[in-house]
Design a protein around this motif. Structure first.
Motif, PDB file in Angstrom:
ATOM      1  N   ASP A   1     -19.635   7.448 -51.553  1.00  0.00           N
ATOM      2  CA  ASP A   1     -19.890   7.496 -50.137  1.00  0.00           C
ATOM      3  C   ASP A   1     -21.394   7.848 -49.974  1.00  0.00           C
ATOM      4  O   ASP A   1     -21.538   9.065 -49.856  1.00  0.00           O
TER       5      ASP A   1
ATOM      6  N   HIS B   1     -23.682   2.802 -51.327  1.00  0.00           N
ATOM      7  CA  HIS B   1     -22.558   3.350 -52.126  1.00  0.00           C
ATOM      8  C   HIS B   1     -22.481   2.839 -53.142  1.00  0.00           C
ATOM      9  O   HIS B   1     -23.074   1.933 -53.631  1.00  0.00           O
TER      10      HIS B   1
ATOM     11  N   LYS C   1     -18.284  -9.129 -32.283  1.00  0.00           N
ATOM     12  CA  LYS C   1     -18.952  -8.930 -30.959  1.00  0.00           C
ATOM     13  C   LYS C   1     -19.242  -7.318 -31.054  1.00  0.00           C
ATOM     14  O   LYS C   1     -20.046  -6.749 -30.772  1.00  0.00           O
ATOM     15  N   ASN C   2     -17.897  -6.578 -31.199  1.00  0.00           N
ATOM     16  CA  ASN C   2     -18.115  -5.017 -31.053  1.00  0.00           C
ATOM     17  C   ASN C   2     -18.207  -4.575 -32.494  1.00  0.00           C
ATOM     18  O   ASN C   2     -17.410  -4.998 -33.411  1.00  0.00           O
ATOM     19  N   PRO C   3     -18.713  -3.492 -32.644  1.00  0.00           N
ATOM     20  CA  PRO C   3     -18.934  -2.599 -33.905  1.00  0.00           C
ATOM     21  C   PRO C   3     -17.620  -2.150 -34.309  1.00  0.00           C
ATOM     22  O   PRO C   3     -16.641  -2.057 -33.328  1.00  0.00           O
TER      23      PRO C   3
ATOM     24  N   VAL D   1     -16.309   1.605 -34.948  1.00  0.00           N
ATOM     25  CA  VAL D   1     -16.540   3.136 -35.293  1.00  0.00           C
ATOM     26  C   VAL D   1     -16.162   3.641 -36.798  1.00  0.00           C
ATOM     27  O   VAL D   1     -16.799   4.305 -37.224  1.00  0.00           O
ATOM     28  N   PHE D   2     -15.239   3.071 -37.194  1.00  0.00           N
ATOM     29  CA  PHE D   2     -14.671   3.663 -38.309  1.00  0.00           C
ATOM     30  C   PHE D   2     -15.207   3.039 -39.606  1.00  0.00           C
ATOM     31  O   PHE D   2     -15.124   3.792 -40.642  1.00  0.00           O
TER      32      PHE D   2
ATOM     33  N   ARG E   1     -18.755   2.280 -39.443  1.00  0.00           N
ATOM     34  CA  ARG E   1     -19.989   2.030 -39.105  1.00  0.00           C
ATOM     35  C   ARG E   1     -20.922   2.538 -40.527  1.00  0.00           C
ATOM     36  O   ARG E   1     -22.103   1.841 -40.341  1.00  0.00           O
TER      37      ARG E   1
ATOM     38  N   HIS F   1     -20.148   1.792 -43.534  1.00  0.00           N
ATOM     39  CA  HIS F   1     -19.944   1.054 -44.807  1.00  0.00           C
ATOM     40  C   HIS F   1     -20.013  -0.417 -44.478  1.00  0.00           C
ATOM     41  O   HIS F   1     -19.542  -1.446 -45.243  1.00  0.00           O
TER      42      HIS F   1
ATOM     43  N   PHE G   1     -22.910  -1.990 -51.585  1.00  0.00           N
ATOM     44  CA  PHE G   1     -22.232  -1.344 -52.731  1.00  0.00           C
ATOM     45  C   PHE G   1     -22.549  -1.594 -53.941  1.00  0.00           C
ATOM     46  O   PHE G   1     -22.344  -2.885 -54.450  1.00  0.00           O
TER      47      PHE G   1
END
Lengths: 246, 246
Positions: free
Chosen positions: B11, B57, B119-121, B123-124, B126, B128, B240
């Protein structure tokens, strides 16, 4: 005064949990800090549906706060997201009636716990899943889940350190476990949860999956009302506060 | 001396790229540090298929090193994983013939780039995925991919800072783009890649998806042999290094 309700998502990895603590980075502190900026230095206190521990995530935590600013709900979403760090995001914001309370009005909470049951860990998901490389009997776990659903005294499955007032009787509407391609997802929906309850339930269900406990033993464990009979507390990183219903 | 080949996954979020740099945390430094411990203080130099930049990555980076220790391949995997931090993982290790070289023997490399087109990012994810909330014409992007496949001079699509020796002619065996539920995955397979090439290709394909460039323009861009005609360099976190073939 207007009351604003926000649904928020956060990656708990780099937070010392939800609740404000001196000299620690917490979710509450980040949100209150952003609100203070919007209110030109005025301190705004937020109320959440409940705390989450260090490393625990939220897909749908709910908070509320009161404000003198007359701004529409969706503008609160945008204003907060413009100020918040990248690991907290407001997915929804709306003006609610004055009798709304993020903690006292909760009708149902849903938690999910993710387990990666493969030989190798996944470096990209190491903070969002518990890597457990040993064989698990999913059918035995699913059978054990049935014993947990319903209204029970969950003393056995709550941290001995818990300082909750009142009894430890809670109702679980759903306890389920599904495997998909090496990933195991646990779903817990209930009226309320005790401190560390989901993580202790997962730790105990893992013991069932390894044959250390049989599914009907869950009934005996509930009756014992003693934390020492339950399994280990599963690690924080697999746990997500998924949804709060009002 | 034995030669050991390892496939590694990392990562890139908390690394200043692959290559050793003074006072920076890098992937090479972490692996060489672990090898030094295994070799009781002897410094071991590792060779990779190529570098990756800060934030990029790897699912299947390949390295080799030489050793005097007579340990089976899979034991190298276990020994290294026991010493490496949680954001680097050796997925495979084997003893290879002395003429193997992780960089010079590469036959094909595969990169993948992930775009979150919602529309929304998230968070989990962000670190990758590149969150791109604007409308994209996937069919136009797919048509543009056809113009990139094959043998071309990729000067237009390489960093102006590149200091590569020799020409900039490379062969791309596959350039594809697929959308699944808001996630867009780009696949690039080729004989070799220039500095920043995949990220500049993705930036340019995003311009195609937004209608700023038409698919046949890609041919004109290739002929121009000038970095200034290509799109922006897409951010590191979506990239990646997926697989290296020998």
């Amino acid at each position: 005064m207007l009351k604003i309700k926000c649904t928020i998502s956060y990656d708990g990895t780099n937070f010392h949990g939800y609740q404000v603590q001196p000299d620690k980075r917490t979710v509450q502190q980040e949100i209150e800090h952003a609100l203070e900026k919007i209110h030109k230095g005025e301190k705004i206190h937020i109320h959440a549906s409940g705390r989450t521990d260090t490393g625990v995530h939220a897909k749908g935590q709910t908070i509320h706060f009161e404000t003198n600013l007359d701004i529409p709900g969706n503008s609160w979403r945008k204003a907060l997201n413009a100020l918040l760090p990248s690991d907290v995001y407001v997915t929804h914001a709306e003006i609610v009636s004055n009798d709304f309370h993020a903690r006292y009005n909760v009708v149902e909470k849903e938690y999910r716990y993710f387990l990666l049951n493969t030989k190798n860990p996944d470096v990209f998901r190491r903070n969002h899943v518990y890597h457990f490389p040993y064989k698990l009997d999913i059918e035995a776990i699913q059978e054990a889940c049935r014993y947990l659903e319903g209204t029970h005294d969950f003393t056995t499955f709550s941290s001995a350190k818990a300082t909750v007032k009142g009894d430890k009787v809670r109702t679980l509407y759903e306890v389920s476990c599904n495997q998909d391609n090496g990933q195991i997802e646990f779903i817990f929906r209930g009226s309320g949860f005790l401190y560390n309850m989901v993580r202790i339930l997962v730790g105990t269900l893992i013991d069932v999956g390894q044959g250390k406990i049989s599914p009907p033993d869950i009934g005996t464990l509930l009756e014992a009302k003693d934390r020492k009979y339950a399994g280990k507390t599963a690690p924080a990183q697999g746990l997500f506060l998924w949804r709060v219903s009002y």
